[in-house]
Design a protein around this motif. Structure first.
Motif, PDB file in Angstrom:
ATOM      1  N   ILE A 128       0.871  -1.180   0.000  1.00  0.00           N
ATOM      2  CA  ILE A 128       0.000   0.000   0.000  1.00  0.00           C
ATOM      3  C   ILE A 128       0.900   1.220   0.000  1.00  0.00           C
ATOM      4  CG2 ILE A 128      -1.798   1.257   1.224  1.00  0.00           C
ATOM      5  CD1 ILE A 128      -2.652  -1.364   2.510  1.00  0.00           C
ATOM      6  N   THR A 129       0.676   2.138  -0.935  1.00  0.00           N
ATOM      7  CA  THR A 129       1.596   3.262  -1.065  1.00  0.00           C
ATOM      8  C   THR A 129       0.902   4.519  -1.538  1.00  0.00           C
ATOM      9  OG1 THR A 129       3.642   4.016  -2.129  1.00  0.00           O
ATOM     10  CG2 THR A 129       2.201   2.593  -3.423  1.00  0.00           C
ATOM     11  N   ALA A 130       1.385   5.660  -1.075  1.00  0.00           N
ATOM     12  CA  ALA A 130       0.981   6.935  -1.659  1.00  0.00           C
ATOM     13  C   ALA A 130       1.651   7.064  -3.019  1.00  0.00           C
ATOM     14  CB  ALA A 130       1.400   8.091  -0.754  1.00  0.00           C
ATOM     15  N   SER A 131       0.941   7.647  -3.982  1.00  0.00           N
ATOM     16  CA  SER A 131       1.472   7.769  -5.339  1.00  0.00           C
ATOM     17  C   SER A 131       1.792   9.202  -5.722  1.00  0.00           C
ATOM     18  CB  SER A 131       0.480   7.182  -6.348  1.00  0.00           C
ATOM     19  OG  SER A 131      -0.794   7.800  -6.221  1.00  0.00           O
ATOM     20  N   ASN A 132       1.448  10.177  -4.862  1.00  0.00           N
ATOM     21  CA  ASN A 132       1.712  11.583  -5.166  1.00  0.00           C
ATOM     22  C   ASN A 132       3.179  11.914  -4.905  1.00  0.00           C
ATOM     23  OD1 ASN A 132      -1.086  11.170  -4.482  1.00  0.00           O
ATOM     24  ND2 ASN A 132      -1.345  13.370  -4.699  1.00  0.00           N
ATOM     25  N   PRO A 133       3.891  12.459  -5.893  1.00  0.00           N
ATOM     26  CA  PRO A 133       5.288  12.836  -5.654  1.00  0.00           C
ATOM     27  C   PRO A 133       5.439  13.865  -4.532  1.00  0.00           C
ATOM     28  CG  PRO A 133       4.792  12.828  -7.993  1.00  0.00           C
ATOM     29  CD  PRO A 133       3.480  12.655  -7.275  1.00  0.00           C
ATOM     30  N   ILE A 134       4.438  14.747  -4.353  1.00  0.00           N
ATOM     31  CA  ILE A 134       4.566  15.802  -3.342  1.00  0.00           C
ATOM     32  C   ILE A 134       4.191  15.316  -1.946  1.00  0.00           C
ATOM     33  CG2 ILE A 134       4.149  17.628  -5.013  1.00  0.00           C
ATOM     34  CD1 ILE A 134       1.290  17.821  -3.951  1.00  0.00           C
ATOM     35  N   LEU A 135       3.590  14.118  -1.851  1.00  0.00           N
ATOM     36  CA  LEU A 135       3.177  13.598  -0.552  1.00  0.00           C
ATOM     37  C   LEU A 135       4.298  12.711  -0.026  1.00  0.00           C
ATOM     38  CD1 LEU A 135       0.702  13.737   1.339  1.00  0.00           C
ATOM     39  CD2 LEU A 135      -0.106  11.630   0.295  1.00  0.00           C
ATOM     40  N   SER A 136       5.268  13.315   0.655  1.00  0.00           N
ATOM     41  CA  SER A 136       6.451  12.572   1.076  1.00  0.00           C
ATOM     42  C   SER A 136       6.135  11.533   2.132  1.00  0.00           C
ATOM     43  CB  SER A 136       7.526  13.532   1.603  1.00  0.00           C
ATOM     44  OG  SER A 136       7.018  14.278   2.690  1.00  0.00           O
ATOM     45  N   THR A 137       5.161  11.810   2.994  1.00  0.00           N
ATOM     46  CA  THR A 137       4.718  10.855   4.002  1.00  0.00           C
ATOM     47  C   THR A 137       3.357  10.322   3.604  1.00  0.00           C
ATOM     48  OG1 THR A 137       5.934  11.980   5.736  1.00  0.00           O
ATOM     49  CG2 THR A 137       4.154  10.528   6.419  1.00  0.00           C
ATOM     50  N   GLY A 138       3.303   9.071   3.205  1.00  0.00           N
ATOM     51  CA  GLY A 138       2.042   8.514   2.734  1.00  0.00           C
ATOM     52  C   GLY A 138       1.308   7.708   3.770  1.00  0.00           C
ATOM     53  N   LEU A 139       2.050   6.939   4.579  1.00  0.00           N
ATOM     54  CA  LEU A 139       1.453   6.037   5.554  1.00  0.00           C
ATOM     55  C   LEU A 139       2.227   6.105   6.865  1.00  0.00           C
ATOM     56  CD1 LEU A 139       1.024   3.003   3.184  1.00  0.00           C
ATOM     57  CD2 LEU A 139      -0.873   4.147   4.283  1.00  0.00           C
ATOM     58  N   LEU A 140       1.500   6.064   7.963  1.00  0.00           N
ATOM     59  CA  LEU A 140       2.133   5.987   9.276  1.00  0.00           C
ATOM     60  C   LEU A 140       2.342   4.528   9.627  1.00  0.00           C
ATOM     61  CD1 LEU A 140       0.019   8.780  10.953  1.00  0.00           C
ATOM     62  CD2 LEU A 140       2.408   8.920  10.240  1.00  0.00           C
ATOM     63  N   THR A 141       3.509   4.214  10.180  1.00  0.00           N
ATOM     64  CA  THR A 141       3.887   2.843  10.492  1.00  0.00           C
ATOM     65  C   THR A 141       4.425   2.771  11.918  1.00  0.00           C
ATOM     66  OG1 THR A 141       6.100   3.219   9.573  1.00  0.00           O
ATOM     67  CG2 THR A 141       4.436   2.315   8.085  1.00  0.00           C
ATOM     68  N   THR A 142       4.719   1.550  12.350  1.00  0.00           N
ATOM     69  CA  THR A 142       5.285   1.328  13.682  1.00  0.00           C
ATOM     70  C   THR A 142       6.612   0.597  13.553  1.00  0.00           C
ATOM     71  OG1 THR A 142       3.069   1.159  14.640  1.00  0.00           O
ATOM     72  CG2 THR A 142       4.896   0.315  15.952  1.00  0.00           C
ATOM     73  N   SER A 143       7.642   1.109  14.176  1.00  0.00           N
ATOM     74  CA  SER A 143       8.935   0.424  14.182  1.00  0.00           C
ATOM     75  C   SER A 143       8.828  -0.849  15.011  1.00  0.00           C
ATOM     76  CB  SER A 143      10.015   1.333  14.778  1.00  0.00           C
ATOM     77  OG  SER A 143      10.141   2.517  14.039  1.00  0.00           O
ATOM     78  N   ASN A 144       9.410  -1.937  14.518  1.00  0.00           N
ATOM     79  CA  ASN A 144       9.386  -3.191  15.264  1.00  0.00           C
ATOM     80  C   ASN A 144      10.769  -3.825  15.277  1.00  0.00           C
ATOM     81  OD1 ASN A 144       9.707  -4.680  12.800  1.00  0.00           O
ATOM     82  ND2 ASN A 144       7.527  -4.425  12.405  1.00  0.00           N
ATOM     83  N   ALA A 145      10.879  -4.936  15.952  1.00  0.00           N
ATOM     84  CA  ALA A 145      12.184  -5.560  16.162  1.00  0.00           C
ATOM     85  C   ALA A 145      12.551  -6.567  15.081  1.00  0.00           C
ATOM     86  CB  ALA A 145      12.214  -6.234  17.527  1.00  0.00           C
ATOM     87  N   GLY A 146      11.688  -6.775  14.095  1.00  0.00           N
ATOM     88  CA  GLY A 146      11.971  -7.739  13.048  1.00  0.00           C
ATOM     89  C   GLY A 146      10.703  -8.392  12.550  1.00  0.00           C
ATOM     90  N   TYR A 147      10.861  -9.252  11.532  1.00  0.00           N
ATOM     91  CA  TYR A 147       9.700  -9.908  10.938  1.00  0.00           C
ATOM     92  C   TYR A 147       9.008 -10.778  11.980  1.00  0.00           C
ATOM     93  CZ  TYR A 147       6.851 -12.505   7.593  1.00  0.00           C
ATOM     94  OH  TYR A 147       5.794 -13.058   6.904  1.00  0.00           O
TER      95      TYR A 147
END
Length: 366
Positions: A128-147
């Motif tokens: 899932i991704t933002a496609s607008n070149p001007i939208l540098s931040t498309g999705l908020l995520t959470t940092s995790n320790a690995g898969y």
């Protein structure tokens, strides 16, 4: 509007019978990857594994507050791991031009139908991704320790996660999807949809979709939009008159596309009047048509066939039968801006060769 071509094809998407479910309105089953953002990316990849057979309808996602932008959703059979930058390994499910964020750490519906069947034990990767070149931040995520497993229930598990720059660019490992997977247990309707594509035919848009089966289908409709928000219905196509169990390819042409990006949304309406949005695609109008292309639509054809080519090619259009005899005088040729029409009337010449100035095309007349 020309009658759609209907041809047998090989098939994997299955439609939901309830429009509310298919449009991500919040009903039905769901599984949440926690909205606990501490990072952000242009896009995110993650896996879903099915414990039981399910139909995935759509996603909600955690979008930046006060943002509005275009988004795309891709999928692949098997894990995303190892294919993060391999665009050829992914299939576009659809796009939307203007999605308005509900707010930080809130469930914003992505108005892109997924309608994908997953059988028990199967894993699919999603991007899932933002496609607008001007939208540098498309999705908020959470940092995790690995898969690992982000969340799971009796039907599905959400696993892994990686941030990706658009499209299929730099990989940031250990970024979990924040979002909601909306689905229903089982296979919800015996109507199976494969894909929907838009491609260039001169300055026009050729719209093609494939159905593996289509029981209880009345018609299909195509809407067009310049922004992914405001839609206009431009095409209605009757469903095949077969028994609904065989595969078909449908083709239509938008002869009046808008300048720039055009969004096309394909929908199916059943015999009870229930409508399901299948997929949305984008296409950019081509103004510089190649000298080296000659296209015919439909092919096979019947009484009327349209020939598309550069205007210089179309000035010298001729038609020959399979014996090499020029039969142009028996066919009415009408010239328009960007294409010509061949009117065969009641004649059934079978295989013919259409010759332009330097190009030729085989054409079957039934």
């Amino acid at each position: 509007m020309l009658k759609s071509i209907i041809l047998p094809v090989a098939c994997c998407l299955v439609l939901a019978p309830d429009t509310t479910l298919a449009q991500c309105a919040g009903s039905g089953s769901n599984l949440v990857a926690p909205y606990a953002s501490n990072s952000s990316n242009k896009g995110v990849m993650f896996n879903i594994t099915a414990t039981n057979t399910v139909t995935i309808f759509c996603f909600d996602a955690n979008l930046p507050a006060l943002s509005i932008g275009g988004y795309e959703i891709y999928y692949r059979s098997g894990t995303y791991v190892g294919s993060e930058t391999n665009a050829a390994g992914w299939t576009l499910l659809g796009s939307a031009g203007s999605i308005l964020s509900i707010g930080l750490n809130e469930e914003t519906p992505l108005t892109i139908p997924v309608n994908l069947i997953m059988t028990a034990g199967q894993t699919y990767g999603f991007y899932i991704t933002a496609s607008n070149p001007i939208l540098s931040t498309g999705l908020l995520t959470t940092s995790n320790a690995g898969y690992g497993t982000i969340n799971s229930n009796a039907d599905i598990s959400i696993l892994g996660g990686a941030g990706i720059t658009y499209p299929f660019g730099t990989v940031t490992a250990n970024r979990s999807f924040n979002g909601t997977v909306r689905y229903a247990p089982g296979v919800v309707l015996p109507v199976t949809f494969k894909d929907f594509n838009a491609s260039s035919m001169n300055q026009f848009a050729l719209l093609e979709w494939r159905m593996e089966s289509e029981a209880n289908t009345n018609f299909y409709s195509i809407e067009r939009s310049s922004d992914g928000t405001n839609w206009e219905e431009i095409i209605i196509t009757e469903a095949s008159e077969g028994d609904g169990s065989s595969a078909h390819l449908y083709q239509e042409i938008d002869y009046n596309p808008q300048e720039g990006i055009n969004y096309y949304r394909l929908s199916q309406t059943d015999n009870d009047g229930n409508r399901v949005d299948l997929q949305t695609v984008s296409w950019k109008k081509v103004t510089d048509f190649s000298e080296g292309e000659l296209n015919a639509f439909p092919n096979p054809g019947k009484e009327v066939v349209r020939i598309f080519a550069n205007s210089a090619e179309l000035k010298e259009l001729q038609v020959f039968n399979a014996m090499g005899q020029n039969i142009s005088e028996n066919i009415e040729i009408r010239n328009y801006n960007g294409y010509s029409e061949l009117h065969f009337g009641q004649s059934k010449p079978g295989l013919v060769i259409v010759k332009a100035k330097t190009l030729s095309k085989r054409l079957m007349i039934e």
